[in-house]
Structure formats: C-alpha cells, structure tokens
Design an enzyme around this catalytic site. Structure first.
Site, short mmCIF file in Angstrom:
data_model
loop_
_atom_site.label_atom_id
_atom_site.label_comp_id
_atom_site.label_asym_id
_atom_site.label_seq_id
_atom_site.Cartn_x
_atom_site.Cartn_y
_atom_site.Cartn_z
N ASP A 249 0.84 -1.19 0.00
CA ASP A 249 0.00 0.00 0.00
C ASP A 249 0.88 1.25 0.00
O ASP A 249 1.93 1.28 0.63
CB ASP A 249 -0.90 0.00 1.24
CG ASP A 249 -2.18 0.78 1.04
OD1 ASP A 249 -2.37 1.34 -0.04
OD2 ASP A 249 -2.98 0.82 1.99
N HIS B 269 -8.38 -0.78 -9.14
CA HIS B 269 -8.22 0.18 -8.05
C HIS B 269 -7.14 1.21 -8.40
O HIS B 269 -7.34 2.42 -8.19
CB HIS B 269 -7.87 -0.56 -6.76
CG HIS B 269 -7.57 0.33 -5.60
ND1 HIS B 269 -8.53 1.13 -5.01
CD2 HIS B 269 -6.41 0.55 -4.92
CE1 HIS B 269 -7.97 1.81 -4.01
NE2 HIS B 269 -6.70 1.48 -3.94
#
Length: 316
Positions: free
Chosen positions: A153, A222
C-alpha cells in the site's frame, strides 16, 4: 495549475514524516463548553509530544492534529481555511462513502506501540469532559508495507519536494500557509470473500502483482480508478498514510485510510471516481470487498498556528 512555492518559512506539523510501524488515530467531538480545553490541548500539543517522547529519542514519536469544519468556527472564529468543509457523503449505485462526525483528529505515530499509547492516553486525559470519542483505531505496519488484503500500500506516494508541493497550502491561502487538508475513512474488509478469489483475480482488482508489486495495465482496477490527471495531463498527487488495523477475535480486519492534500478537491475527485464511477468505468472493484464505515475531513494548521493559539482571541 502551477504549484505554489513550498512555504519554507512556516513550521508545519509532521505530515511529511516517514511512516512508522505503529499509529493511533483518534477522532473526537468537542462538547458545548469544551472549546477552551480543546484550544489548550492543541496549543500545548508540541510540548506534550516532546515530554512523552523525550526518553525515547529514537522512537520517532509524532502527532498531527486536524480541526473539522464545524469545530473551526467554535474554536477560532474567522477567517477559516478557504477550502474547509464537511466530508461530502457519496451515494453510488452500489456503495456509499459515509460522512461521520468529528471535530478533532489526532494522528499519532511512532516506531513503538507504547509511545503511541502513552501520547494518546495523555491527550484523552487532558481532554476529559471536553470531548466525546467518535472513533479510535490502533494501527500497525503489516509485513512489508502490505494491507490486510495482502498487497503493498502507498507505492505511489510522492517524496521530498514533490510531496511538500502536494500537501502544503501555499500562497493560494496566505493566512494558512504550511497547513494541509486531511481526509480519513475507516474501511472494513470482507476477507472471507476476498480470500476465495484466486491471486490472478485479486491482482486484476488491485491493478498490481501481489508478490512483486508491479503495476498492471488493467482498466477499471483500483490503481486505474485512483490515478487522477489534471488539465495539463500531469498526475494529481496526495500523500497517503493508510495503515492496517484489526481485531481477529471480533472478525474485524480493516484499513484506516488517511490522505493529506493541499487541495481537498483532489482526494474528493478520487472518491467520486471510486464510489460513483467517474468517468463511467463503474465503481472501484475494491469496494466489493471493503466497506467505508467513517468519513471525515479536517484542516491541519501549521505548527506555528498552534503555537500562537494562546495569543489568539477566541470567538465570541
């Protein structure tokens, strides 16, 4: 838009500090009559941080404080940051970005859990009777910067001067130079459904390889949905400091999303793309496995602003 000169003459709060293995996120509401106490805690925050972290100079203890739109006028009156407003709820065809209450945000981080805990405990002790707790999350680094879905992330976070230009308010709002806007959302993951997907399907949802973190060219993924280009074709940047959290015994697994930006319209545009399907590619597929349960926006004034709070006349 040409970015403003980075305000190097203003001491900012530590938004640009490196991510740490531990963090605590506190969101509180200021009760009527609690404004003087809240102002006092904000004014003394830097000293409190130094006191808790003094015995552990390698602990990288830091705290960023933000003030919500509804609380700003009660605490400081006018003027107010030009773009400060409540978090806008987004109702998409299938998913919702909720808007939840919050007057103050404390983003505490350190290399050790005990330092985060100690500072959070002292902040809440000093605010006792003046606030109500809206949300509290104790977060942690997970393996090699991965979230609980198993993917790395924050890969595209800007660094150095690029990060400062993306995060710090400049001459476009002279009274609040060196500040920033921060948007927070708490997401809960449906890991049972996620883990039923084969790795290849998970990679198409995220737009990256799971093992090596290489970006994939997957339209509507995403990564694709969250890549926002400006009118001149350059990528619009925000600084993400998201971290995992969870309570396995309660079946709770999540990501606390927090994004700092000079202009809050940038992360808001990303959220519209995610939840509403703008442009018309459909919603972000990660939302089929991750549900937003909070959503709040704050303004992070400069450290210089906080230091001068005692000399500022409170609103009448």
């Amino acid at each position: 838009m040409v970015p403003p000169v980075v305000p190097e003459d203003i001491l900012s709060q530590p938004m640009l500090s490196p991510l740490t293995p531990a963090a605590v996120f506190l969101v509180v509401g200021v009760v009527p009559g609690g404004e003087p106490t809240a102002r006092g805690v904000l004014a003394g925050l830097a000293g409190l941080e130094r006191a808790v972290g003094f015995s552990s100079p390698d602990g990288a203890l830091g705290c960023v404080a933000g003030i919500g739109a509804d609380a700003w006028d009660r605490l400081f009156g006018t003027p107010r940051p030009a773009a400060l407003h409540p978090f806008p709820q987004l109702d998409g065809p299938r998913h919702r970005a909720v808007s939840t209450p919050g007057d103050l945000l404390f983003h505490i981080r350190a290399s050790r859990v005990d330092l985060c805990f100690a500072l959070a405990a002292e902040i809440m002790r000093q605010l006792r009777g003046a606030v109500t707790l809206e949300d509290e999350v104790q977060a942690f680094a997970y393996f090699d910067s991965r979230n609980l879905l198993g993917f790395v992330d924050g890969t595209e976070n800007p660094v150095g001067r690029v990060a400062a230009e993306a995060v710090l308010v400049g001459d476009e709002d002279p009274g609040f130079r060196g500040g920033s806007y921060v948007l927070v959302q708490k997401y809960l993951h449906d890991l049972e459904s996620w883990e039923k997907l084969p790795v290849e399907a998970q990679e198409k949802v995220i737009g990256r390889t799971k093992l090596t973190n290489l970006e994939l060219d997957v339209e509507g993924s995403h990564v694709d949905v969250n890549t926002l280009l400006g009118p001149d074709g350059t990528e619009q940047r925000i600084l993400r400091a998201a971290m995992p959290f969870g309570r396995p015994g309660q079946g709770e697994f999540g990501t606390y999303f927090i994004a700092y930006a000079r202009d809050p319209s940038v992360p808001e545009a990303m959220l519209r793309r995610m939840f509403l399907g703008e442009p018309p590619n459909g919603h972000d597929p990660i939302l089929d496995f991750s549900r937003a349960v909070t959503g709040t926006m704050f303004f992070v004034p400069s450290a210089d602003f906080l230091r001068t709070i005692p000399a500022r006349r409170p609103p009448v």
